[in-house]
Design an enzyme around this catalytic site. Structure first.
Site, mmCIF file in Angstrom:
data_model
loop_
_atom_site.group_PDB
_atom_site.id
_atom_site.type_symbol
_atom_site.label_atom_id
_atom_site.label_comp_id
_atom_site.label_asym_id
_atom_site.label_seq_id
_atom_site.Cartn_x
_atom_site.Cartn_y
_atom_site.Cartn_z
ATOM 1 N N ASP A 77 0.831 -1.202 0.000
ATOM 2 C CA ASP A 77 0.000 0.000 0.000
ATOM 3 C C ASP A 77 0.869 1.257 0.000
ATOM 4 O OD1 ASP A 77 0.842 -0.638 2.667
ATOM 5 O OD2 ASP A 77 -0.646 0.759 3.460
ATOM 6 N N GLU A 135 -0.152 -1.065 5.665
ATOM 7 C CA GLU A 135 0.954 -0.690 6.556
ATOM 8 C C GLU A 135 0.906 0.781 6.922
ATOM 9 O OE1 GLU A 135 5.003 0.766 7.670
ATOM 10 O OE2 GLU A 135 3.747 1.349 5.971
#
Length: 366
Positions: A77, A135
């Site tokens: 991400d 994350e």
């Protein structure tokens, strides 16, 4: 509306082009599914890899019966896009760069890992590759954390490498982090008659003075010097332009060296700000360098690059908490992470690819 077909990435184009392709597949936190679909489509035809998908976290591992296992991980991400996709390739100060969201944090590292996962059919150690979601947001959504809870068996390993940006150098461990809210109280009154109230914002001045005067420590842990930080990261107070505020909150972030626990860090903050109301809103343990592990020593020797401390918190702390020595190693300058002009030097992508390939293929690892 039909779901887009997940086409595999072209591994034959090399890691630099693969970085571009993975970056151009936008995957802001919470929207990683299609990128992970494409990673599955890319790797599902390789017989030496066992693929395991948990939500939007993908694990690919070899099962060759080697004496040791290395875990190599990276998050897929990014922070939100701000007119910085698609990726551009340009010279910056005469150096070849890929420019755009995710190039540094951390799709350059992911591209290297995906390419090597496909290529290394006979590595010297068994390898567990992990690519995880969420994350960049709240820890309760972190794909690595959720995978560890659901499948602890996948976290059996002797050493771990997280592909966070390190300029293709090795950064051991990481600082821990604690965030607190410190509140002052007052008494509301009309601002035209302020003397009948007590101004909570004014009462916060000593808190800010403490922060401004604070000298962060530099602490050596296993040969690496970690620089701490204590800073106000937000302040709120007041309800209207003609009301003396009865409450003010200063949001404080403490980045502490991995020689202390989060409990010890909170105790230090209590010593500093205990005369006011304190609420702990976030805490994460740091991780010791892990450079004394046999595989870590061989990794340092093989790459021949400096060992440095990681000042920011990273998921190496999750591996450390599981008893797995872990380091950060990936392309990109961490100072460029999340910047609108985020960019990675092409040479660093290539350096990391060469370094990992050579080390994972070294016969004396097993």
């Amino acid at each position: 509306m039909s779901t887009p077909i997940a086409l595999p990435f072209d591994l034959s184009a090399g890691t630099v082009e693969l970085t571009r392709e993975i970056c151009d597949e936008a995957s802001v936190s919470g929207a990683e599914a299609h990128l992970v679909d494409r990673l599955v489509a890319t790797l599902e035809g390789f017989d030496h890899l066992e693929l395991i998908r948990h939500g939007n976290t993908l694990t690919a591992r070899t099962n060759l019966g080697r004496a040791q296992r290395v875990i190599i991980a990276g998050h897929v991400d990014t922070v939100p896009i701000n007119n910085n996709l698609p990726i551009r390739r340009e010279l910056v100060d005469g150096i070849d760069h890929l420019i755009g969201r995710g190039t540094v944090d951390m799709k350059g590292g992911v591209a290297v890992q995906v390419a090597l996962a496909a290529e290394l059919t006979d590595p010297a150690v068994d390898i567990t590759w992990m690519w995880y979601d969420n994350e960049e947001v709240s820890s309760d959504l972190n794909g690595l954390r959720l995978l560890a809870e659901a499948r602890p068996d996948l976290f059996e390993g002797d050493f771990a490498i997280l592909g966070e940006p390190t300029r293709a150098e090795i950064e051991g461990g990481c600082n821990g982090t604690v965030r607190i809210e410190v509140r002052t109280r007052g008494l509301r009154a009309h601002s035209a008659r302020a003397w009948v109230g007590e101004n909570a914002i004014h009462a916060a001045a000593p808190i800010l003075e403490k922060l401004a005067a604070y000298q962060p420590a530099q602490i050596e842990v296993e040969g690496l010097v970690y620089r701490e930080g204590l800073n106000a990261v937000g302040i709120t107070g007041g309800i209207a332009g003609n009301v003396i505020p009865d409450e003010c909150m200063v949001h404080i972030n403490y980045r502490f060296a991995p020689n202390k626990s989060a409990d010890e860090a909170i105790a230090h903050l209590t010593d500093l700000f205990g005369e006011w109301d304190i609420t702990v809103v976030d805490r994460a343990e740091g991780a010791r360098p892990g450079l004394d592990a046999p595989l870590a020593k061989r990794f340092l020797t093989a790459l021949g690059v400096p060992a440095l401390p990681k000042y920011g918190w990273t998921d190496v702390a999750r591996f450390s908490a599981l008893g797995i020595p872990a380091v950060n190693y990936g392309p990109g300058d961490p100072l460029r992470a999340h910047a609108d002009d985020e960019r990675v030097a092409v040479a660093e992508i290539e350096d990391c690819e060469r370094g990992l390939r050579a080390w994972l293929s070294t016969s004396d690892l097993d």
